[in-house]
Design a protein around this motif. Structure first.
Motif, PDB file in Angstrom:
ATOM      1  N   GLY A  66      49.621  56.611 141.711  1.00  0.00           N
ATOM      2  CA  GLY A  66      48.508  57.552 141.767  1.00  0.00           C
ATOM      3  C   GLY A  66      48.958  58.918 142.251  1.00  0.00           C
ATOM      4  O   GLY A  66      50.098  59.093 142.694  1.00  0.00           O
ATOM      5  N   PHE A  67      48.058  59.889 142.185  1.00  0.00           N
ATOM      6  CA  PHE A  67      48.374  61.282 142.505  1.00  0.00           C
ATOM      7  C   PHE A  67      47.123  61.972 143.021  1.00  0.00           C
ATOM      8  O   PHE A  67      45.997  61.470 142.864  1.00  0.00           O
ATOM      9  CB  PHE A  67      48.904  62.000 141.260  1.00  0.00           C
ATOM     10  CG  PHE A  67      48.045  61.772 140.032  1.00  0.00           C
ATOM     11  CD1 PHE A  67      46.960  62.580 139.748  1.00  0.00           C
ATOM     12  CD2 PHE A  67      48.340  60.726 139.160  1.00  0.00           C
ATOM     13  CE1 PHE A  67      46.165  62.357 138.638  1.00  0.00           C
ATOM     14  CE2 PHE A  67      47.555  60.494 138.034  1.00  0.00           C
ATOM     15  CZ  PHE A  67      46.469  61.307 137.775  1.00  0.00           C
ATOM     16  N   LEU A  68      47.306  63.129 143.658  1.00  0.00           N
ATOM     17  CA  LEU A  68      46.168  63.886 144.183  1.00  0.00           C
ATOM     18  C   LEU A  68      45.415  64.601 143.073  1.00  0.00           C
ATOM     19  O   LEU A  68      46.012  65.078 142.104  1.00  0.00           O
ATOM     20  CB  LEU A  68      46.640  64.908 145.212  1.00  0.00           C
ATOM     21  CG  LEU A  68      46.967  64.379 146.604  1.00  0.00           C
ATOM     22  CD1 LEU A  68      47.563  65.483 147.452  1.00  0.00           C
ATOM     23  CD2 LEU A  68      45.722  63.804 147.275  1.00  0.00           C
ATOM     24  N   GLY A  69      44.089  64.668 143.239  1.00  0.00           N
ATOM     25  CA  GLY A  69      43.228  65.411 142.332  1.00  0.00           C
ATOM     26  C   GLY A  69      42.083  66.002 143.114  1.00  0.00           C
ATOM     27  O   GLY A  69      42.096  66.036 144.353  1.00  0.00           O
ATOM     28  N   THR A  70      41.057  66.472 142.406  1.00  0.00           N
ATOM     29  CA  THR A  70      39.870  67.019 143.057  1.00  0.00           C
ATOM     30  C   THR A  70      38.634  66.276 142.597  1.00  0.00           C
ATOM     31  O   THR A  70      38.548  65.811 141.464  1.00  0.00           O
ATOM     32  CB  THR A  70      39.701  68.522 142.751  1.00  0.00           C
ATOM     33  OG1 THR A  70      39.624  68.716 141.334  1.00  0.00           O
ATOM     34  CG2 THR A  70      40.859  69.317 143.315  1.00  0.00           C
ATOM     35  N   ASP A  71      37.680  66.180 143.498  1.00  0.00           N
ATOM     36  CA  ASP A  71      36.426  65.473 143.231  1.00  0.00           C
ATOM     37  C   ASP A  71      35.396  66.492 142.750  1.00  0.00           C
ATOM     38  O   ASP A  71      34.537  66.924 143.495  1.00  0.00           O
ATOM     39  CB  ASP A  71      35.961  64.759 144.495  1.00  0.00           C
ATOM     40  CG  ASP A  71      34.710  63.936 144.259  1.00  0.00           C
ATOM     41  OD1 ASP A  71      34.448  63.576 143.103  1.00  0.00           O
ATOM     42  OD2 ASP A  71      33.990  63.672 145.232  1.00  0.00           O
ATOM     43  N   SER A  72      35.477  66.875 141.501  1.00  0.00           N
ATOM     44  CA  SER A  72      34.622  67.938 140.971  1.00  0.00           C
ATOM     45  C   SER A  72      33.173  67.515 140.830  1.00  0.00           C
ATOM     46  O   SER A  72      32.290  68.343 140.620  1.00  0.00           O
ATOM     47  CB  SER A  72      35.145  68.390 139.599  1.00  0.00           C
ATOM     48  OG  SER A  72      35.186  67.295 138.697  1.00  0.00           O
ATOM     49  N   SER A  73      32.889  66.211 140.955  1.00  0.00           N
ATOM     50  CA  SER A  73      31.501  65.759 140.824  1.00  0.00           C
ATOM     51  C   SER A  73      30.662  66.098 142.045  1.00  0.00           C
ATOM     52  O   SER A  73      29.451  65.948 142.031  1.00  0.00           O
ATOM     53  CB  SER A  73      31.464  64.244 140.591  1.00  0.00           C
ATOM     54  OG  SER A  73      32.020  63.555 141.698  1.00  0.00           O
ATOM     55  N   HIS A  74      31.306  66.568 143.133  1.00  0.00           N
ATOM     56  CA  HIS A  74      30.584  66.923 144.350  1.00  0.00           C
ATOM     57  C   HIS A  74      30.993  68.316 144.826  1.00  0.00           C
ATOM     58  O   HIS A  74      31.663  68.465 145.840  1.00  0.00           O
ATOM     59  CB  HIS A  74      30.850  65.894 145.453  1.00  0.00           C
ATOM     60  CG  HIS A  74      30.292  64.547 145.146  1.00  0.00           C
ATOM     61  ND1 HIS A  74      28.969  64.230 145.319  1.00  0.00           N
ATOM     62  CD2 HIS A  74      30.879  63.442 144.630  1.00  0.00           C
ATOM     63  CE1 HIS A  74      28.769  62.971 144.951  1.00  0.00           C
ATOM     64  NE2 HIS A  74      29.910  62.486 144.532  1.00  0.00           N
ATOM     65  N   PRO A  75      30.596  69.371 144.104  1.00  0.00           N
ATOM     66  CA  PRO A  75      31.031  70.719 144.468  1.00  0.00           C
ATOM     67  C   PRO A  75      30.469  71.222 145.785  1.00  0.00           C
ATOM     68  O   PRO A  75      30.951  72.203 146.350  1.00  0.00           O
ATOM     69  CB  PRO A  75      30.508  71.575 143.303  1.00  0.00           C
ATOM     70  CG  PRO A  75      29.370  70.786 142.741  1.00  0.00           C
ATOM     71  CD  PRO A  75      29.736  69.356 142.907  1.00  0.00           C
ATOM     72  N   ASP A  76      29.449  70.528 146.330  1.00  0.00           N
ATOM     73  CA  ASP A  76      28.848  70.974 147.578  1.00  0.00           C
ATOM     74  C   ASP A  76      29.627  70.496 148.801  1.00  0.00           C
ATOM     75  O   ASP A  76      29.350  70.928 149.916  1.00  0.00           O
ATOM     76  CB  ASP A  76      27.404  70.467 147.676  1.00  0.00           C
ATOM     77  CG  ASP A  76      27.293  68.964 147.494  1.00  0.00           C
ATOM     78  OD1 ASP A  76      28.099  68.413 146.724  1.00  0.00           O
ATOM     79  OD2 ASP A  76      26.404  68.366 148.097  1.00  0.00           O
ATOM     80  N   ARG A  77      30.597  69.625 148.613  1.00  0.00           N
ATOM     81  CA  ARG A  77      31.360  69.147 149.751  1.00  0.00           C
ATOM     82  C   ARG A  77      32.334  70.208 150.236  1.00  0.00           C
ATOM     83  O   ARG A  77      32.736  71.107 149.501  1.00  0.00           O
ATOM     84  CB  ARG A  77      32.146  67.889 149.369  1.00  0.00           C
ATOM     85  CG  ARG A  77      31.235  66.709 149.069  1.00  0.00           C
ATOM     86  CD  ARG A  77      32.037  65.428 149.138  1.00  0.00           C
ATOM     87  NE  ARG A  77      31.158  64.333 148.712  1.00  0.00           N
ATOM     88  CZ  ARG A  77      31.425  63.534 147.699  1.00  0.00           C
ATOM     89  NH1 ARG A  77      32.544  63.671 147.037  1.00  0.00           N
ATOM     90  NH2 ARG A  77      30.592  62.585 147.355  1.00  0.00           N
TER      91      ARG A  77
END
Length: 294
Positions: A66-77
């Protein structure tokens, strides 16, 4: 398997990754294009990703990547919380399955994710595979609210050929109370009877053909209440091998159900497999209004 005989360690050399390629060929047979190549695995490992191997003596019997990514489904975080670990692949050699190796690899991956400083790991799996559901949802405490239609397009390996590559994308909140309680067995798991006593509704009770394979109902019930049980075939791979048309019918049936339930705010929170029955049964439990962070 003697638990102490299994060793899990980071992989970082070309020789390590060549062995990972061979392991993939043993698991996803039939098409070389589905293999993640050694050079990409090396790049991920050297750039701060996670590539772990499980060994018995010098024999590689499993891996997770696995690798790092971003959780774009929660832009308010907040910015840090939006980082996530994308777990792309878990493989156990066919001769070493049903011995808890996949579970131990995920525990080792969780430790690596904690060292990365993130709280969320995500990955995809075929929602009709009951063994994967048992590991991901039941044992590890992941939850799911995302259904991806034909996530990888047409796949040509032996496990996936012939069907749309629909996937659940699960959320594994590695520091949550839900995950900690599942991993430590702090709370005994609930069975089907508990959920039925709590008012859970069986949305799509399946019928059985003469050959023993389950058949989805023509018209599922409409959801009522906050607890829903969705049935899937207990052994989808055997069913798919025997009857591709029935497998496609299950794919389309379950896709329609999950897409609709997720749109209504339901969340997959548990999985129950009844293997001791005369006819095995497998159910997802979906809850409405339950916190993802559990």
């Amino acid at each position: 398997m003697d638990e102490d005989s299994l060793k899990i360690r980071p992989l970082s050399t070309p020789e390590d990754m060549a062995r990972v390629e061979e392991l993939q060929r043993s698991v996803w047979t039939g098409d070389e294009t589905e293999i993640v190549p050694a050079h990409l695995l090396l790049a991920v490992a050297h750039a701060g990703g996670v590539v772990l191997g499980a060994f018995e003596d010098d024999d590689m019997v499993g891996m997770v990547f696995g690798f790092l990514g971003t959780d774009s489904s929660h832009p308010d975080r907040v910015a840090m919380a939006r980082l996530k670990h994308c777990s792309h692949m878990l493989a156990v050699h066919p001769r070493a399955r049903s011995r808890g190796i996949g579970y131990r690899l995920k525990l080792a991956q969780r430790e690596a994710v904690l060292q990365q400083g993130v709280r969320l790991a995500t990955w995809t799996y075929d929602p009709l595979l009951s063994l994967n559901a048992h590991l991901n949802i039941r044992r590890l405490g992941a939850v799911c609210r995302t259904y991806i239609r034909d996530a990888y397009g047409r796949m040509r390996d032996g496990l996936n050929v012939g069907l749309p590559s629909d996937r659940f994308e699960v959320d594994w909140w590695v520091t949550s109370n839900r995950v900690k309680s599942r991993l430590t067995s702090a709370r005994p798991p609930l069975d089907l009877a508990h959920y039925l006593e709590a008012g859970a509704q069986k949305l799509n009770p399946s019928g059985l053909r003469e050959d023993g394979f389950p058949v989805p109902p023509e018209t599922p019930e409409r959801p009522q209440g906050n607890l829903i049980l969705v049935e899937i075939p207990p052994d989808f791979l055997t069913l798919k091998t025997a009857d591709q048309d029935l497998a496609l019918r299950w794919r389309e049936h379950s896709r329609s159900l999950f897409v609709d339930l997720f749109a209504q705010g339901f969340l997959v929170t548990d999985f129950v497999y009844l293997g001791g029955e005369t006819v095995p049964r497998a159910y997802y439990l979906l809850s409405h209004g339950e916190s993802t962070f559990g």
